[in-house]
Design a protein around this motif. Sequence first.
Motif, PDB file in Angstrom:
ATOM      1  N   ILE B   7       0.866  -1.178   0.000  1.00  0.00           N
ATOM      2  CA  ILE B   7       0.000   0.000   0.000  1.00  0.00           C
ATOM      3  C   ILE B   7       0.904   1.229   0.000  1.00  0.00           C
ATOM      4  O   ILE B   7       1.705   1.431   0.925  1.00  0.00           O
ATOM      5  CB  ILE B   7      -0.936   0.016   1.223  1.00  0.00           C
ATOM      6  CG1 ILE B   7      -1.779  -1.261   1.255  1.00  0.00           C
ATOM      7  CG2 ILE B   7      -1.805   1.258   1.216  1.00  0.00           C
ATOM      8  CD1 ILE B   7      -2.698  -1.371   2.468  1.00  0.00           C
ATOM      9  N   GLY B   8       0.786   2.037  -1.058  1.00  0.00           N
ATOM     10  CA  GLY B   8       1.663   3.206  -1.189  1.00  0.00           C
ATOM     11  C   GLY B   8       2.569   3.027  -2.387  1.00  0.00           C
ATOM     12  O   GLY B   8       3.369   2.092  -2.415  1.00  0.00           O
ATOM     13  N   ASP B  34      -6.288   4.821  -2.682  1.00  0.00           N
ATOM     14  CA  ASP B  34      -7.173   4.027  -3.540  1.00  0.00           C
ATOM     15  C   ASP B  34      -7.896   2.987  -2.689  1.00  0.00           C
ATOM     16  O   ASP B  34      -7.353   1.927  -2.385  1.00  0.00           O
ATOM     17  CB  ASP B  34      -6.335   3.349  -4.631  1.00  0.00           C
ATOM     18  CG  ASP B  34      -7.189   2.502  -5.566  1.00  0.00           C
ATOM     19  OD1 ASP B  34      -8.416   2.403  -5.344  1.00  0.00           O
ATOM     20  OD2 ASP B  34      -6.627   1.937  -6.519  1.00  0.00           O
ATOM     21  N   THR B  35      -9.115   3.307  -2.306  1.00  0.00           N
ATOM     22  CA  THR B  35      -9.861   2.379  -1.450  1.00  0.00           C
ATOM     23  C   THR B  35     -10.741   1.427  -2.257  1.00  0.00           C
ATOM     24  O   THR B  35     -11.494   0.642  -1.698  1.00  0.00           O
ATOM     25  CB  THR B  35     -10.742   3.158  -0.446  1.00  0.00           C
ATOM     26  OG1 THR B  35     -11.514   4.112  -1.184  1.00  0.00           O
ATOM     27  CG2 THR B  35      -9.886   3.873   0.581  1.00  0.00           C
ATOM     28  N   ILE B  57      -5.231   2.009   8.839  1.00  0.00           N
ATOM     29  CA  ILE B  57      -5.733   1.135   9.907  1.00  0.00           C
ATOM     30  C   ILE B  57      -7.231   1.367  10.101  1.00  0.00           C
ATOM     31  O   ILE B  57      -8.006   0.418  10.272  1.00  0.00           O
ATOM     32  CB  ILE B  57      -4.934   1.363  11.203  1.00  0.00           C
ATOM     33  CG1 ILE B  57      -3.506   0.820  11.020  1.00  0.00           C
ATOM     34  CG2 ILE B  57      -5.625   0.700  12.398  1.00  0.00           C
ATOM     35  CD1 ILE B  57      -2.566   1.122  12.161  1.00  0.00           C
ATOM     36  N   ALA B  58      -7.631   2.635  10.039  1.00  0.00           N
ATOM     37  CA  ALA B  58      -9.066   2.942  10.220  1.00  0.00           C
ATOM     38  C   ALA B  58      -9.906   2.327   9.107  1.00  0.00           C
ATOM     39  O   ALA B  58     -10.978   1.760   9.354  1.00  0.00           O
ATOM     40  CB  ALA B  58      -9.266   4.456  10.278  1.00  0.00           C
TER      41      ALA B  58
END
Lengths: 191, 191
Positions: B7-8, B34-35, B57-58
């Motif tokens: 991620i990233g 990007d969810t 994390i959220a």
Amino acid sequence: MSHITIIGNGNMGQAIAGLTAKGGNTVELIGHEDTSKDVTGDVVVLAVPYPSVSEIIASRGASLAGKVVVDITNPLNFETFDSLTVPADSSAAAEIAAALPDSRVVKAFNTTFAGTLVAGTVGGNPTTVLVAGDDADAKALVMGIVGAAGLRAIDAGSLRRARELEAVGFLQISLAAAEKISWTGGFAVIQ
Amino acid sequence: MSHITIIGNGNMGQAIAGLTAKGGNTVELIGHEDTSKDVTGDVVVLAVPYPSVSEIIASRGASLAGKVVVDITNPLNFETFDSLTVPADSSAAAEIAAALPDSRVVKAFNTTFAGTLVAGTVGGNPTTVLVAGDDADAKALVMGIVGAAGLRAIDAGSLRRARELEAVGFLQISLAAAEKISWTGGFAVIQ
């Protein structure tokens, strides 16, 4: 050239005595329990384990006033190898500076094993001494002493960076103690 | 071989994607904002600046349960370059582990600049990834991924050592920001 007193004649004290003498300075090496000799240097290197520093400050603190005091310690808990013995938001250097307000404290030599100071190289790379301090003149003096010995010195910033330098020293010692690296290896600084 | 989600997609995310793919793993690279994509890897690398970790994390915490989560962050205060933003007696890795109790958190890649991960060398020395963690299997998995990419991995100990690894990362970044070293240099680990 400087007149340098090194308190502590273990492997680090001897290595620093050798390289500072090689750089053309006059050097006085005193065993840390030898209280018969006065400190005569303008630069005083405390080449003793951290727990012995408080004894030196108690017995010799007044004679360190006005001098550049070089702290090389790594304040590990050598029983657990799992923490430092100074408060988490502090450093050995900060504690020493607080105890010696009339000295100019410089952190140096704590991220280089004695073997790499003597050899001048670590794995084929030049041995690099990271130096931190709040007094620019004192820091430049120590960096000059390192340079005159043929080693490389890098200004690592203010004395607050001693906290990170001690973390580097701690990590390096823990890796050597766990035989992940040798005592002639460690962190080389690549520019 | 593992299935790895990164991620990233900044320079560190891209460098880690490249080397893990080179090692024969399947790799999924997701921009950190990007969810729309789910995390599918057994190993998830959080290759984002530390302040973005809490958002991940959220939004994705539940999907990280049971996975190996690799923390590569250096939680610097980038305004002052004079401190870390985590409590002095903690680390980014410890904070992440506390927030993800059902994940196995491993600290890695925070002491190697992206350029040295891509090059595989730092000043002629092999690039060495220092890896810390409390779960032996998770740590061995990450070390194996590093080794399969042709880099050297060294076990730096328990997740408590993340504190020292982050100090190394902080110092290394501060030296590069001060132009004492280059962004293709830094600490080489000599065995």
